[in-house]
Scaffold this motif. Structure first.
Motif, PDB file in Angstrom:
ATOM      1  N   VAL A 293       0.739  -1.093   0.091  1.00  0.00           N
ATOM      2  CA  VAL A 293       0.135  -0.066   0.205  1.00  0.00           C
ATOM      3  C   VAL A 293       0.998   1.100  -0.011  1.00  0.00           C
ATOM      4  O   VAL A 293       1.775   1.226   0.855  1.00  0.00           O
ATOM      5  CB  VAL A 293      -0.847   0.217   1.262  1.00  0.00           C
TER       6      VAL A 293
ATOM      7  N   VAL B 240       1.029   5.181   0.747  1.00  0.00           N
ATOM      8  CA  VAL B 240       0.361   5.915   1.687  1.00  0.00           C
ATOM      9  C   VAL B 240       0.640   7.244   1.172  1.00  0.00           C
ATOM     10  O   VAL B 240       1.927   7.868   1.508  1.00  0.00           O
ATOM     11  CB  VAL B 240       0.632   5.703   3.166  1.00  0.00           C
ATOM     12  N   GLY B 241      -0.359   8.122   0.798  1.00  0.00           N
ATOM     13  CA  GLY B 241      -0.283   9.452   0.017  1.00  0.00           C
ATOM     14  C   GLY B 241      -0.854  10.751   0.895  1.00  0.00           C
ATOM     15  O   GLY B 241      -1.444  10.054   2.259  1.00  0.00           O
TER      16      GLY B 241
ATOM     17  N   ASP C  13      -4.207  12.417   1.220  1.00  0.00           N
ATOM     18  CA  ASP C  13      -5.684  12.480   0.563  1.00  0.00           C
ATOM     19  C   ASP C  13      -5.642  11.479  -0.645  1.00  0.00           C
ATOM     20  O   ASP C  13      -6.551  11.740  -1.575  1.00  0.00           O
ATOM     21  CB  ASP C  13      -6.038  14.008   0.455  1.00  0.00           C
ATOM     22  N   GLU C  14      -4.666  10.710  -0.889  1.00  0.00           N
ATOM     23  CA  GLU C  14      -4.711   9.460  -1.817  1.00  0.00           C
ATOM     24  C   GLU C  14      -3.727   8.369  -1.557  1.00  0.00           C
ATOM     25  O   GLU C  14      -2.849   8.445  -0.877  1.00  0.00           O
ATOM     26  CB  GLU C  14      -4.162  10.272  -3.194  1.00  0.00           C
ATOM     27  N   ASN C  15      -4.335   7.160  -1.777  1.00  0.00           N
ATOM     28  CA  ASN C  15      -3.719   6.120  -1.447  1.00  0.00           C
ATOM     29  C   ASN C  15      -3.418   5.063  -2.854  1.00  0.00           C
ATOM     30  O   ASN C  15      -4.244   5.352  -3.872  1.00  0.00           O
ATOM     31  CB  ASN C  15      -4.372   5.302  -0.461  1.00  0.00           C
TER      32      ASN C  15
ATOM     33  N   THR D 103       4.874   8.810  -3.616  1.00  0.00           N
ATOM     34  CA  THR D 103       5.087   8.315  -2.173  1.00  0.00           C
ATOM     35  C   THR D 103       6.439   7.697  -1.949  1.00  0.00           C
ATOM     36  O   THR D 103       6.726   7.121  -2.811  1.00  0.00           O
ATOM     37  CB  THR D 103       3.772   7.837  -1.736  1.00  0.00           C
TER      38      THR D 103
ATOM     39  N   ARG E 286       6.227   6.093   1.227  1.00  0.00           N
ATOM     40  CA  ARG E 286       5.774   5.646   2.527  1.00  0.00           C
ATOM     41  C   ARG E 286       4.852   4.552   2.090  1.00  0.00           C
ATOM     42  O   ARG E 286       4.001   4.672   1.291  1.00  0.00           O
ATOM     43  CB  ARG E 286       4.789   6.600   3.337  1.00  0.00           C
TER      44      ARG E 286
ATOM     45  N   LEU F 197      -9.200   0.585   0.189  1.00  0.00           N
ATOM     46  CA  LEU F 197      -8.869   1.858   0.262  1.00  0.00           C
ATOM     47  C   LEU F 197     -10.016   2.529  -0.260  1.00  0.00           C
ATOM     48  O   LEU F 197     -10.962   2.313  -1.206  1.00  0.00           O
ATOM     49  CB  LEU F 197      -7.716   2.076  -0.843  1.00  0.00           C
TER      50      LEU F 197
ATOM     51  N   GLY G 161     -10.236   5.852   4.402  1.00  0.00           N
ATOM     52  CA  GLY G 161      -8.768   5.758   4.158  1.00  0.00           C
ATOM     53  C   GLY G 161      -8.267   4.460   3.772  1.00  0.00           C
ATOM     54  O   GLY G 161      -8.753   3.805   2.908  1.00  0.00           O
ATOM     55  N   ILE G 162      -7.503   3.765   4.875  1.00  0.00           N
ATOM     56  CA  ILE G 162      -6.625   2.661   4.594  1.00  0.00           C
ATOM     57  C   ILE G 162      -7.241   1.751   5.691  1.00  0.00           C
ATOM     58  O   ILE G 162      -6.948   2.100   6.855  1.00  0.00           O
ATOM     59  CB  ILE G 162      -5.336   2.626   4.524  1.00  0.00           C
TER      60      ILE G 162
ATOM     61  N   VAL H 194       3.838   1.526   8.700  1.00  0.00           N
ATOM     62  CA  VAL H 194       4.450   2.468   7.670  1.00  0.00           C
ATOM     63  C   VAL H 194       5.640   2.511   7.581  1.00  0.00           C
ATOM     64  O   VAL H 194       6.268   2.917   8.802  1.00  0.00           O
ATOM     65  CB  VAL H 194       3.522   3.693   7.794  1.00  0.00           C
TER      66      VAL H 194
END
Length: 626
Positions: free
Chosen positions: A191, A193-194, A196-198, A211, A213, A225, A230-231, A245
């Motif tokens: 995954v 991790v952004g 406000d976006e993933n 990203t 992360r 997602l 979120g996640i 993370v």
């Protein structure tokens, strides 16, 4: 093999998905595709061949949406073709991409066909698409009767209970417009991790443009997602779990060739640096720090009486070198096994055996299966099983192999993009020498101190070996029109000869074989003639005089010899004999140094032949299916 990229964002994701696919090209593939949700409708583009073919289609008809999935496919079920390329759709409402193999897809396909489903492709993946879609639709019908709302996560979880095999999945549905569900079993999935976006991907490298992360999903994990939550990650039992993370340490430049023409050449030249990194913090004074192998390593190592090493391909060759070291320096009986064969025979395991696995990715299917086989036998208290513990030597933190082993030693090779392994191999050799010294019963003696000192000086010796690049490029011209080659070595250099032959055949498509030099007269000598170049590695060790005799056997039969010899070896160029001198090094570390010129030779021959150096035909970087 195969590659997954998925994105849930507030911006158009076509560019993110396409760049992700380009960064996954090194894994090996034969087709590519992408699907996004565009104004409530799933829109898909697929192409046979390279990602560039997909990119050309996208210039003609761009995809515009803020949620999407993409894939590069390496054919298993069904030939390489556009119709078999991912993503696969169900009723034009659900899209799925999949790495791995569904072993029971045939009875499931029969069931779906009996239910009226028509299939477009020959793949096992399309079966999963229709199963998830059917589960999702059943939930929607139940909702109309007063039950719960249809849930893509629940539909995926229900389907996973029915399928056998290995998979990494990413799924999206037009009726769950702001959700992507992923799952992994036997195939990696991370995954990204952004803000406000993933994202999802089969490799963190695919997402470094958006990203640094990452969450590395564990075996059996399912992830959702969504904009709403979120996640969310759920373990195999369906319970929500937290996973750490991690920040990617190597930077976006790891996925760039920089000043080099190919990733393979870049990675060959990175070896002094990454070997220094593998040694960093693991040597103290005149000995190896056993704590490098993890908590409890010292107590376990003191009890070891036998070592089993299990690996595939290049890693197997590293294990073969380690056998010589472990038996010579540590006095431990050692066996080295091909992982794909290990669990298919009745292995007798003596008491207090350390089980060692080697893998660049930590996700190699056969190696993982061998580890699980060993652990299941140990757990069942099989009387023929004397496993004491398991150790993984690996390049990827958080991989399945490292998580499932009792101890782990991480090499520090960094991302390796070229399919033909280079720096991952030499860092594995360094790690195996660290293991050998840690298993010695006579700790802190003069021999260990000398080897620790030699290890510290190894990066500088490798720098000198890389200075041979120009002469090796010239020498490679003698191979460009050849169809066969023979590699010879003795002792620890026999596995290096095997590795040299493997590299040449992998990237130049020249048929190459390797033999212990002493075996020439037992058959291979029949192949020797003016059209069969013979490559030999000749360090200044106790077997040198024996090797010289073997080389005379080749010359006497008109063979053309190419010898990489220590500077102190009295070999000079003559008719049908070309000699390139290699920097001197402690004879026990010579396998690491002599690997470098063989890598360079293979590289330059491949360049002359015009092959695809970084992505050789029919091969994949990470073999995550059996």
């Amino acid at each position: 093999m195969c590659g997954i990229v998925a994105a849930l964002a507030a911006r158009n994701v076509q560019g993110i998905l396409l760049e992700g696919l380009k960064r996954l090209e090194y894994r090996g593939y034969d087709s590519a595709g992408m699907a996004v949700l565009e104004n409530g409708t799933l829109v898909r583009q697929r192409a046979n061949g390279k990602v560039a073919a997909l990119e050309e289609k996208l210039t003609q008809r761009a995809l515009k949406g803020s949620i999407g999935i993409a894939h590069t496919r390496w054919a298993t079920h069904g030939k390489p073709s556009e119709v078999n390329a991912h993503p696969h759709l169900a009723r034009e409402r659900l899209a799925i991409v999949h790495n791995g193999i569904i072993e029971n897809f045939e009875p499931l396909k029969d069931e779906l066909e009996a239910d009226g489903v028509t299939f477009e492709s020959e793949t096992d993946t399309e079966v999963v698409a229709h199963l998830i879609d059917r589960a999702f639709r059943h939930q929607n019908r139940a909702n109309q009767d007063g039950g719960e709302t249809g849930d893509l996560l629940a539909a995926v979880q229900a389907t996973l209970d029915r399928i056998d095999g290995a998979y990494a999945l990413a799924v999206m549905h037009a009726d769950a417009p702001r959700e992507i569900v992923g799952a992994r079993k036997g195939s990696p999935l991370v995954v990204g991790v952004g803000i406000d976006e993933n994202f999802l991907a089969s490799d963190a490298l695919a997402l470094l443009q958006v990203t640094d992360r990452f969450i590395y999903l564990q075996e059996g994990d399912v992830v959702r997602l969504s904009d709403a939550h979120g996640i969310e990650i759920f373990a195999a039992d369906g319970q929500p779990v937290e996973r750490p993370v991690h920040t990617f340490e190597h930077g976006d430049s790891a996925a760039s060739r920089g000043e080099y023409r190919h990733f393979m050449l870049k990675e060959i030249h990175e070896q002094p640096t990454v070997i220094a990194a593998t040694l960093e913090g693991r040597l103290s004074g005149s000995h190896v720090l056993e704590s490098s192998f993890g908590v409890g390593a010292r107590a376990l190592f003191e009890r070891v009486k036998q070592v089993h090493i299990v690996a595939c391909g290049t890693s197997y060759h590293a294990g073969m070198v380690a056998r010589y070291w472990l038996e010579k320096l540590a006095g431990l009986p050692t066996t080295v096994e091909v992982a794909s064969e290990y669990r298919y025979r009745e292995v007798v395991v003596p008491e207090n055996t350390l089980f060692v696995t080697l893998s660049q990715s930590g996700e190699t299917a056969d190696t993982l299966a061998a580890l699980r086989y060993a652990k299941s036998r140990a757990k069942s208290r099989d009387k023929t099983s004397g496993y004491l513990g398991t150790l993984a030597i690996c390049n990827v933190p958080g991989s399945s192999l490292t998580r499932e082993s009792d101890l782990a030693l991480m090499t520090q090779a960094g991302p390796e993009i070229g399919v033909a392994s280079t720096k991952a191999f030499t860092t594995q050799l360094v790690a195996l020498m660290l293991l050998t010294l840690s298993l010695r019963k006579s700790r802190g003696d003069e021999r260990e101190a000398a080897l620790v000192q030699a290890l510290r000086g190894l990066p500088a010796v490798l720098d000198n070996a890389l200075a041979m690049d120009g002469p090796i490029a010239e020498l490679s011209e003698a191979f460009a029109e050849k169809h066969h080659a023979l590699f010879l070595g003795r002792g620890t250099q026999f596995p290096i000869a095997l590795e040299g032959a493997l590299k040449l055949k992998e990237i130049s498509y020249i048929h190459a074989e390797a033999y212990p030099a002493g075996e020439l007269k037992h058959g291979p000598l029949a192949l020797v003639d003016a059209d069969m170049p013979v490559v030999a590695v000749a360090p200044n060790d106790e077997l040198l005089e024996k090797l010289k005799s073997n080389l005379q056997e080749v010359r006497a039969r008109g063979g053309e010899l190419f010898v990489f010899a220590d500077e102190g070896v009295a070999l000079t160029a003559a008719e049908n004999l070309r000699v390139l001198h290699v920097p001197p090094v402690d004879e026990l570390l010579a396998p690491i140094v002599y690997t470098i010129p063989l890598q360079l030779l293979s590289y330059h021959v491949a360049v002359l032949k015009g092959t695809d150096v970084d992505q050789p035909r029919n091969l994949a970087k990470s073999v995550t299916v059996e």
